[in-house]
Scaffold this active site. Structure first.
Site, mmCIF file in Angstrom:
data_model
loop_
_atom_site.group_PDB
_atom_site.id
_atom_site.type_symbol
_atom_site.label_atom_id
_atom_site.label_comp_id
_atom_site.label_asym_id
_atom_site.label_seq_id
_atom_site.Cartn_x
_atom_site.Cartn_y
_atom_site.Cartn_z
ATOM 1 N N HIS A 38 0.912 -1.389 -0.091
ATOM 2 C CA HIS A 38 -0.093 -0.016 0.066
ATOM 3 C C HIS A 38 0.750 1.111 0.008
ATOM 4 O O HIS A 38 0.267 2.381 0.309
ATOM 5 C CB HIS A 38 -0.867 0.038 1.014
ATOM 6 N N THR A 39 2.090 1.239 -0.419
ATOM 7 C CA THR A 39 2.982 2.231 -0.504
ATOM 8 C C THR A 39 2.927 2.658 -1.788
ATOM 9 O O THR A 39 3.360 3.904 -2.210
ATOM 10 C CB THR A 39 4.271 1.862 -0.173
ATOM 11 N N ASP A 40 2.593 2.036 -3.045
ATOM 12 C CA ASP A 40 2.558 2.334 -4.324
ATOM 13 C C ASP A 40 1.632 3.527 -4.826
ATOM 14 O O ASP A 40 2.253 4.225 -5.301
ATOM 15 C CB ASP A 40 2.286 1.293 -5.284
ATOM 16 N N GLY A 126 -7.358 -14.740 -7.091
ATOM 17 C CA GLY A 126 -7.682 -14.461 -5.507
ATOM 18 C C GLY A 126 -6.638 -14.709 -4.511
ATOM 19 O O GLY A 126 -6.898 -14.507 -3.240
ATOM 20 N N SER A 130 -1.599 -11.250 -7.978
ATOM 21 C CA SER A 130 -1.816 -10.653 -9.220
ATOM 22 C C SER A 130 -2.140 -11.049 -10.490
ATOM 23 O O SER A 130 -1.678 -10.859 -11.355
ATOM 24 C CB SER A 130 -0.596 -9.476 -9.244
ATOM 25 N N SER A 131 -2.936 -12.267 -10.226
ATOM 26 C CA SER A 131 -3.521 -12.859 -11.601
ATOM 27 C C SER A 131 -4.226 -11.991 -12.574
ATOM 28 O O SER A 131 -3.902 -12.072 -13.684
ATOM 29 C CB SER A 131 -4.554 -13.855 -10.995
ATOM 30 N N GLU A 164 -7.283 -0.581 -15.024
ATOM 31 C CA GLU A 164 -7.699 -1.191 -13.687
ATOM 32 C C GLU A 164 -8.741 -0.082 -12.899
ATOM 33 O O GLU A 164 -9.528 -0.544 -12.441
ATOM 34 C CB GLU A 164 -6.476 -1.535 -12.834
ATOM 35 N N ASP A 176 2.062 -3.970 -9.540
ATOM 36 C CA ASP A 176 1.819 -5.138 -10.002
ATOM 37 C C ASP A 176 2.364 -5.180 -11.674
ATOM 38 O O ASP A 176 3.035 -6.195 -11.973
ATOM 39 C CB ASP A 176 0.370 -5.621 -9.961
ATOM 40 N N TYR A 228 -10.180 -1.695 0.217
ATOM 41 C CA TYR A 228 -9.126 -1.118 -0.278
ATOM 42 C C TYR A 228 -9.287 0.224 -0.837
ATOM 43 O O TYR A 228 -8.327 1.090 -0.360
ATOM 44 C CB TYR A 228 -8.789 -1.956 -1.748
#
Length: 386
Positions: A38-40, A126, A130-131, A164, A176, A228
C-alpha cells in the site's frame, strides 16, 4: 497445482476454438511483493518480483471490431463483444481484464482491431499474486506488438493502471504491472512509484540456503471492494492534512508531529505507509550488501504494521504467519492488497517441510480450509513465446 499447457498445446486449442492459428502467444507473470504494501499509490517504494507462474494469451487479429474470448479454466464458454460498445464498469468476470486493456489503448488513440483470444493461466486466483495484472500485461504486450503502438514498458504500466482504475473500477497503483513487465530472473524490482524508476536488486534465496514459501489461505479478496478504497482515502486525507503531495514525502521523524494532527485511524494508516517505505529501503540495502538471510525481522515488522495499523490482515493470514515463524521461518508476512490472499514465509530450505506441516496443522486446528503452499522464485518479466 495447475499444470500449464505447452505453447503448441495452447496454439492447438486456439485453432480448435477459432478455426485458425493464432498470430502469436504471449505470457506475463504474476508477482509476489517481498515488501512494500500500500505504498505504491502513495508514490512510495515497493519491492516485488515476477514469479514463475504466468498468464498466457494466444491472440489473432480480426478484420472487424469483434472481440471473442475463451479461457482454458472454468466453464465460462465463449464471450463475444464489440469494441465500439465497451464501457467502464460493465464487463464481467475475467473478461474485464483483457477488455480493459483494449479500452485503455483506445483511450490513448491507438487503433485496436477486433481479436480472438484464448487465455490460460496458472497464477492462483484471488491469492494476492496479481492474477488479473498478469492477464492485462500479457494482453497489452501482445496488442502493443500487433498494433505497432510502440509503447515503452513505462507507458504500458500506465495504460494497464488506467484499465484497472477506470474500466475495472479497482483503485490500484503501478506495482503489479511494473513487476510483471519489468521483472528479471534472480532479482526483485525496486520501484520508485513517483517516477517509475527501477533498480533490479539481487534476490537469490536458494544461494543463501532459503526458499520463499507462498501460503495461499484460500480466502479470496478483491481490490474493487470498499476496504481497499477506504484505505486509499485515508492516505489521501493524511497527506492533505500534513500538507504534502503524497505520504512518500513524510519521513519517520515526522510521525510524532503527525500524531497530534490526525485522528487515530488516519494516523495509524499514515504510520503504516511511512514505516513501510522505510522498511523497503532497509530491505534493499540489506539485499544489496548482506543477503536475504538478514531481512527476516523487516518482513515480520511489515506484517505487524499491516495487521495493527493498516488493518488489512485476517485470521487466516495471521495464523499462516505465526505458524511459519514458530516452526522455523526467519521472517513472514501477508503479501498483496490484504483482506485475504496469501502470506509469504522466508524459510531455511532444510526446514521447508517442517514449516509446511506446521501451517497445515495450524489451519486444521483453527477449522480453516487447507491452504495451498508452494515455492516461488524470481522470474523474467512478460515476453512473447511464439
Amino acid at each position: 497445482m495447475i499444470t500449464a499447457p505447452s505453447v503448441a498445446q495452447l496454439s492447438s486449442r486456439f485453432e480448435e476454438a477459432f478455426g485458425t492459428a493464432p498470430d502469436g502467444v504471449w505470457q506475463a507473470p504474476g508477482r509476489v511483493n517481498l515488501i512494500g504494501e500500500h505504498t505504491d499509490y502513495n508514490e512510495g517504494f515497493v519491492l516485488p518480483f515476477a514469479i514463475d507462474k504466468t498468464a498466457r494469451v494466444a491472440i489473432r487479429v480480426r478484420r472487424d471490431s469483434t472481440v471473442r474470448m475463451l479461457s482454458t479454466y472454468g466453464d465460462h464458454g465463449l464471450v463475444e463483444t464489440d469494441i465500439a460498445t465497451l464501457e467502464p464498469l460493465t464487463a464481467k468476470g475475467w473478461t474485464k481484464y483483457p477488455l480493459g486493456v483494449v479500452w485503455a489503448l483506445k483511450q490513448r488513440g491507438i487503433d485496436v482491431p477486433g481479436l480472438d483470444l484464448l487465455l490460460d493461466s496458472d497464477v492462483p486466483l484471488g491469492a494476492g499474486l496479481s492474477s488479473s495484472h498478469a492477464i492485462e500485461c500479457a494482453v497489452i504486450l501482445a496488442l502493443n506488438e500487433l498494433t505497432d503502438a510502440g509503447l515503452a514498458a513505462e507507458q504500458m504500466v500506465l495504460a494497464t493502471q488506467h484499465a484497472e482504475n477506470a474500466f475495472v473500477g479497482a483503485p490500484t497503483g503501478i506495482m503489479d504491472q511494473s513487476a510483471s513487465l519489468r521483472g528479471a530472473k534472480g532479482h526483485a524490482v525496486f520501484l520508485d512509484c513517483r517516477d517509475q524508476g527501477v533498480q533490479l536488486v539481487p534476490f537469490e534465496a536458494e544461494e543463501a540456503g532459503l526458499v520463499l514459501l507462498v501460503i495461499d489461505t484460500k480466502v479470496s479478496h478483491s481490490h474493487a471492494d470498499g476496504g481497499y478504497a477506504s484505505r486509499r482515502e485515508s492516505c489521501e486525507l493524511g497527506a492533505q492534512v500534513l500538507g504534502v503531495p503524497a505520504l512518500r514525502d513524510v519521513g519517520v521523524e515526522m510521525l510524532e508531529e503527525a500524531s497530534g494532527l490526525l485522528d487515530d485511524v488516519t494516523f495509524r494508516r499514515v504510520r503504516h505507509v511511512v514505516t513501510e517505505n522505510d522498511r523497503v529501503l532497509q530491505t534493499v540495502e540489506l539485499l544489496s550488501s548482506d543477503g536475504p538471510q538478514y531481512i527476516g525481522a523487516l518482513l515480520d515488522a511489515s506484517h505487524v504494521s499491516m495487521r495493527d495499523d493498516f488493518e488489512i490482515s485476517c485470521q487466516e493470514l495471521d495464523v499462516a504467519v505465526e505458524a511459519s515463524r514458530s516452526s522455523g521461518a526467519i521472517g513472514a508476512r501477508m503479501t498483496g492488497g490484504g483482506f485475504g490472499g496469501s502470506a509469504i514465509a522466508l524459510t531455511p530450505a532444510r526446514l521447508e517441510q517442517q514449516v509446511r506441516d506446521a501451517v497445515v496443522i495450524a489451519f486444521a486446528d483453527a477449522g480453516f480450509t487447507t491452504p495451498d503452499i508452494f515455492t516461488v522464485t524470481p522470474a523474467d518479466g512478460a515476453r512473447r513465446l511464439a
